[in-house]
Design an enzyme around this catalytic site. Structure first.
Site, mmCIF file in Angstrom:
data_model
loop_
_atom_site.group_PDB
_atom_site.id
_atom_site.type_symbol
_atom_site.label_atom_id
_atom_site.label_comp_id
_atom_site.label_asym_id
_atom_site.label_seq_id
_atom_site.Cartn_x
_atom_site.Cartn_y
_atom_site.Cartn_z
ATOM 1 N N ARG A 103 0.884 -1.181 0.000
ATOM 2 C CA ARG A 103 0.000 0.000 0.000
ATOM 3 C C ARG A 103 0.913 1.219 0.000
ATOM 4 O O ARG A 103 1.596 1.484 0.990
ATOM 5 C CB ARG A 103 -0.907 -0.010 1.229
ATOM 6 N N HIS A 130 -7.389 1.113 -6.301
ATOM 7 C CA HIS A 130 -7.565 0.184 -5.177
ATOM 8 C C HIS A 130 -8.232 -1.089 -5.735
ATOM 9 O O HIS A 130 -9.395 -1.371 -5.455
ATOM 10 C CB HIS A 130 -8.439 0.849 -4.109
ATOM 11 N N GLN A 133 -10.071 -3.853 -3.586
ATOM 12 C CA GLN A 133 -11.349 -3.383 -3.050
ATOM 13 C C GLN A 133 -12.474 -3.593 -4.055
ATOM 14 O O GLN A 133 -13.533 -4.127 -3.717
ATOM 15 C CB GLN A 133 -11.229 -1.886 -2.694
ATOM 16 N N ASP A 222 -17.353 6.917 -0.733
ATOM 17 C CA ASP A 222 -16.054 6.779 -0.056
ATOM 18 C C ASP A 222 -15.749 8.134 0.578
ATOM 19 O O ASP A 222 -16.424 9.140 0.292
ATOM 20 C CB ASP A 222 -14.984 6.381 -1.094
ATOM 21 N N SER A 226 -8.975 11.506 0.976
ATOM 22 C CA SER A 226 -8.274 10.227 1.098
ATOM 23 C C SER A 226 -7.003 10.384 1.926
ATOM 24 O O SER A 226 -6.570 11.513 2.207
ATOM 25 C CB SER A 226 -7.915 9.708 -0.300
ATOM 26 N N CYS A 262 -16.368 1.444 0.928
ATOM 27 C CA CYS A 262 -15.181 0.581 1.117
ATOM 28 C C CYS A 262 -14.696 0.594 2.563
ATOM 29 O O CYS A 262 -13.974 -0.310 2.964
ATOM 30 C CB CYS A 262 -14.074 1.008 0.167
ATOM 31 N N ARG A 290 -13.397 -8.808 1.172
ATOM 32 C CA ARG A 290 -11.999 -8.452 0.889
ATOM 33 C C ARG A 290 -11.123 -9.677 1.111
ATOM 34 O O ARG A 290 -10.270 -10.005 0.291
ATOM 35 C CB ARG A 290 -11.530 -7.322 1.826
HETATM 36 N N1 CP Z 1 -11.109 -0.445 2.538
HETATM 37 C C1 CP Z 1 -9.833 -0.493 2.954
HETATM 38 O O1 CP Z 1 -8.893 -0.680 2.176
HETATM 39 O O2 CP Z 1 -9.678 -0.375 4.302
HETATM 40 P P1 CP Z 1 -8.304 -0.116 5.071
HETATM 41 O O3 CP Z 1 -7.796 1.219 4.600
HETATM 42 O O4 CP Z 1 -8.654 -0.126 6.524
HETATM 43 O O5 CP Z 1 -7.339 -1.204 4.699
HETATM 44 N N1 NVA Z 2 -10.019 6.639 -0.918
HETATM 45 C C1 NVA Z 2 -9.624 6.132 0.376
HETATM 46 C C2 NVA Z 2 -9.826 4.650 0.432
HETATM 47 C C3 NVA Z 2 -9.477 4.012 1.748
HETATM 48 C C4 NVA Z 2 -9.658 2.530 1.729
HETATM 49 C C5 NVA Z 2 -8.180 6.501 0.651
HETATM 50 O O1 NVA Z 2 -7.357 6.387 -0.264
HETATM 51 O O2 NVA Z 2 -7.882 6.913 1.772
#
Ligand code: CP
Ligand code: NVA
Length: 305
Positions: A103, A130, A133, A222, A226, A262, A290
């Site tokens: 990530r 993502h 997801q 969402d 972010s 998500c 997931r």
């Molecule tokens: N939806 C998701 O990816 O959650 P986290 O950021 O908690 O991993």
């Molecule tokens: N759009 C959000 C998704 C988190 C799972 C982010 O990137 O923070």
């Protein structure tokens, strides 16, 4: 299947359905507590440059259920791209571990990681997309509707990584996909152009939420800011207010529409308590899936080698 899973755009329609078929099998085995050690002795290195609950827990638990184990590398542990070059880390981890999940912030960093790693790399979210997801989301829709093709899926909010992955999905599986954002917060233009050129789905980018949600089968939202955009959160709250998924907006969709997010959710901002906790919400099925989908992705990538 390609060596890595970085984007849904890298999968074929057939590969997507193969992953879903394996997901169904693995989910059933998990529920029945039937052993399914398809990755016995495998190790997964999980690199996190951003925080996580679902991604970390579902990958770590998932590989354990498959007979393997995971290492959690927290933001700051490796200093990918700062303490050490991405390509060096890629080659070092490939000497220790069988799979990498990362990530990261910049999407080009995960592309570089995959290029230099000799083992499969799975994208656990970047600023751009993502994919795990949206694979889980689509599988959840399949479970609830018994189909996904040609449903109307409406995403309301920020044209972010989640929205981009939905567009990539629509380039492979026919949908009526609506992305509804304030102006200047639209999803990635190149991704939209490529999906339009694929000619499979009806994809609309709109800015009027009331118009967008009409006749929708699925309403999706969402966070408005972010990870990495925290400094913009207050400004975004003002701009995105009309895009809140509340019961008024939900009332304009089909009466049996499902609500997805998500997670993590900012309750009271992009979604109200009554909607996320209401009978049309399937957010926790989505979160559960997931793990099942990612187990299938790990098995497919490992079998591919
Ligand atoms: N939806 C998701 O990816 O959650 P986290 O950021 O908690 O991993
Ligand atoms: N759009 C959000 C998704 C988190 C799972 C982010 O990137 O923070």
């Amino acid at each position: 299947m390609k060596k890595d899973f970085l984007s849904i755009a890298d999968l074929t329609r057939e590969e997507i359905y193969d992953i879903f078929e394996l997901t169904r099998d693995l989910k059933k085995k998990t529920k029945n507590r039937q052993e399914h050690h398809l990755l016995k002795g495998y190790t997964l290195a999980m690199i996190f440059a951003k925080p996580s609950a679902r991604t970390r827990i579902s990958f770590e638990t998932g590989i354990y259920q498959l007979g393997g184990s995971a290492l959690y590398l927290a933001p700051g542990d490796i200093g990918i791209g700062s303490r050490e070059a991405v390509k060096d880390i890629a080659q070092v981890i490939s000497r220790y571990n069988d799979l990498i999940m990362a990530r990261l912030f910049a999407h080009q960093d995960i592309e570089e990681l995959a290029e230099y790693a000799s083992v499969p790399v799975i994208n656990g979210l970047t600023d751009y997309n993502h994919p795990c997801q949206i694979m889980a989301d689509a599988y959840t829709i399949l479970e609830h509707f018994d189909r996904i093709e040609n449903l109307k899926v409406t995403y309301i909010g920020d044209g972010n990584n989640v929205a981009n992955s939905w567009i990539n999905f629509a380039s492979k599986i026919p949908l009526h996909l609506v992305i509804c954002t304030p102006r200047n917060y639209e999803p990635d233009a190149e991704t939209y152009k490529n999906a339009r050129n694929a000619g499979l789905s009806q994809i609309e980018i709109l800015s009027d939420p009331k118009l967008a949600v009409k006749d929708s089968d699925v309403l999706y939202t969402d966070v408005w800011a972010s990870m990495g955009q925290e400094a913009e959160a207050d400004k975004r709250k003002q701009i995105f207010r009309p895009y809140q998924l509340n019961s008024d907006l939900l009332g304009l969709a089909k009466s049996d529409a499902k609500v997805m997010h998500c997670l993590p959710a900012h309750r009271g901002d992009e979604i109200t308590d009554e909607v996320i906790d209401g009978p049309q919400s399937i957010v926790f099925d989505e979160a559960e899936n997931r793990m099942h989908v990612q187990k299938a992705i790990m098995v497919k990538l490992a079998q591919n080698r």
